[in-house]
Design a protein around this motif. Structure first.
Motif, PDB file in Angstrom:
ATOM      1  N   ALA A  16       5.914   0.690 -10.713  1.00 45.25           N
ATOM      2  CA  ALA A  16       6.942  -1.622 -10.431  1.00 45.25           C
ATOM      3  C   ALA A  16       6.404  -1.367  -9.440  1.00 45.25           C
ATOM      4  O   ALA A  16       6.184  -2.567  -8.950  1.00 45.25           O
ATOM      5  N   ASP A  17       5.880  -0.895  -8.418  1.00 42.63           N
ATOM      6  CA  ASP A  17       5.297  -1.023  -6.994  1.00 42.63           C
ATOM      7  C   ASP A  17       3.638  -1.543  -7.122  1.00 42.63           C
ATOM      8  O   ASP A  17       3.479  -2.744  -6.753  1.00 42.63           O
ATOM      9  N   LEU A  18       2.901  -1.037  -8.406  1.00 43.70           N
ATOM     10  CA  LEU A  18       1.779  -1.725  -8.178  1.00 43.70           C
ATOM     11  C   LEU A  18       1.651  -2.955  -9.403  1.00 43.70           C
ATOM     12  O   LEU A  18       0.934  -3.530  -8.521  1.00 43.70           O
ATOM     13  N   VAL A  19       1.978  -3.234 -10.377  1.00 42.93           N
ATOM     14  CA  VAL A  19       2.346  -4.382 -11.342  1.00 42.93           C
ATOM     15  C   VAL A  19       3.553  -5.708 -10.103  1.00 42.93           C
ATOM     16  O   VAL A  19       2.587  -7.210 -10.891  1.00 42.93           O
ATOM     17  N   VAL A 192      -1.461  11.020 -12.707  1.00 41.78           N
ATOM     18  CA  VAL A 192      -3.338  10.925 -11.799  1.00 41.78           C
ATOM     19  C   VAL A 192      -3.631   9.087 -12.387  1.00 41.78           C
ATOM     20  O   VAL A 192      -4.671   8.964 -12.144  1.00 41.78           O
ATOM     21  N   PRO A 193      -3.835   9.983 -14.131  1.00 38.03           N
ATOM     22  CA  PRO A 193      -4.286   8.587 -14.478  1.00 38.03           C
ATOM     23  C   PRO A 193      -3.801   7.965 -14.667  1.00 38.03           C
ATOM     24  O   PRO A 193      -4.473   6.393 -14.872  1.00 38.03           O
ATOM     25  N   TYR A 194      -2.321   7.080 -14.800  1.00 39.79           N
ATOM     26  CA  TYR A 194      -1.700   5.893 -14.244  1.00 39.79           C
ATOM     27  C   TYR A 194      -2.407   5.431 -13.071  1.00 39.79           C
ATOM     28  O   TYR A 194      -2.920   4.329 -13.538  1.00 39.79           O
ATOM     29  N   ILE A 195      -2.644   6.025 -11.647  1.00 33.14           N
ATOM     30  CA  ILE A 195      -3.045   5.777 -10.758  1.00 33.14           C
ATOM     31  C   ILE A 195      -5.026   5.246 -10.965  1.00 33.14           C
ATOM     32  O   ILE A 195      -4.876   4.068 -10.211  1.00 33.14           O
ATOM     33  N   VAL A 196      -5.529   5.901 -11.371  1.00 30.38           N
ATOM     34  CA  VAL A 196      -6.201   5.446 -11.569  1.00 30.38           C
ATOM     35  C   VAL A 196      -7.513   4.054 -12.156  1.00 30.38           C
ATOM     36  O   VAL A 196      -7.854   3.883 -12.583  1.00 30.38           O
ATOM     37  N   LEU A 197      -6.366   4.164 -14.069  1.00 31.33           N
ATOM     38  CA  LEU A 197      -6.742   3.117 -14.523  1.00 31.33           C
ATOM     39  C   LEU A 197      -6.391   2.374 -14.315  1.00 31.33           C
ATOM     40  O   LEU A 197      -6.444   0.996 -14.543  1.00 31.33           O
ATOM     41  N   ALA A 198      -5.471   2.510 -13.626  1.00 36.18           N
ATOM     42  CA  ALA A 198      -4.379   0.875 -13.003  1.00 36.18           C
ATOM     43  C   ALA A 198      -4.950  -0.093 -12.141  1.00 36.18           C
ATOM     44  O   ALA A 198      -4.894  -0.896 -12.397  1.00 36.18           O
TER      45      ALA A 198
END
Length: 198
Positions: A16-19, A192-198
């Motif tokens: 929610a923060d990133l997008v 971890v993969p979400y932060i890397v790929l986002a």
């Protein structure tokens, strides 16, 4: 609990923060995939139970519904409060703390659930064990993530994948992203993969 709305894991708040969209939107988007996931689990378990001849508890041994509700109404109230805090009041990451406070206050409504000094010390000991376990898992992951982001390796990796989309087919780029997601997901946390790929 990590993928099932209304209360999801840490990734939902980071998402929610990133997008920059409300938590309720993330929750609605996650509803159908989560239901399909749990439906798949239910079908697999049911098929395995039928194949192995496993049976459920007889009706006489199951606890009565009203007795269970009478003893566990506190949990339903706290869950409803948590959902209202996340969706209606938009408290975000603060909502679990408020719900924990409400659970503590409501625990005094029943003699069985009342927090005594002995239970409080036991809860602190359990929390200490959980925190040391989480720190032991998170510390190496945090060091890897900080090392990748501070050195610029993470940015270079994502820039390379994005630049591949100009010369290569989208399918190949998606497969590379899937492999990277799998590799980063091997550390055991979906954040971890979400932060890397986002």
């Amino acid at each position: 609990g990590m993928i099932m709305p209304p209360v999801m894991g840490t990734v939902a708040f980071i998402m929610a923060d990133l997008v920059d969209v409300p938590y309720a939107t993330i929750m609605i988007a996650a509803a159908i995939p989560a239901l399909l996931y749990y439906w798949g689990l239910l079908v697999q378990v049911d098929a395995y139970a039928a194949r192995m001849g496993l049976k459920g508890l007889p009706r006489e041994e199951c606890p009565p519904l009203w007795k269970a509700l009478k003893e566990g109404w506190i949990y339903i109230v706290v869950l409803a409060f948590l959902v209202a805090g996340l969706v209606y009041f938009r408290w975000g990451p603060r909502a679990p703390f408020y719900a924990t406070g409400l659970m503590f206050c409501l625990s005094f409504c029943s003699r069985e659930t009342m927090i005594t000094p002995k239970k409080f010390i036991g809860a602190l000991a359990t929390m200490g064990n959980l925190i040391t376990f989480i720190v032991g898992v998170m510390l190496p992951i945090g060091l890897i993530m900080i090392g990748l982001s501070v050195t610029g390796s993470l940015t270079a990796l994502t820039a390379m994948i994005v630049s591949l989309s100009d010369t290569t087919s989208v399918t190949v780029v998606l497969l590379i992203a899937v492999v990277l997601s799998y590799l980063f997901g091997m550390v055991g946390m979906c954040i971890v993969p979400y932060i890397v790929l986002a």
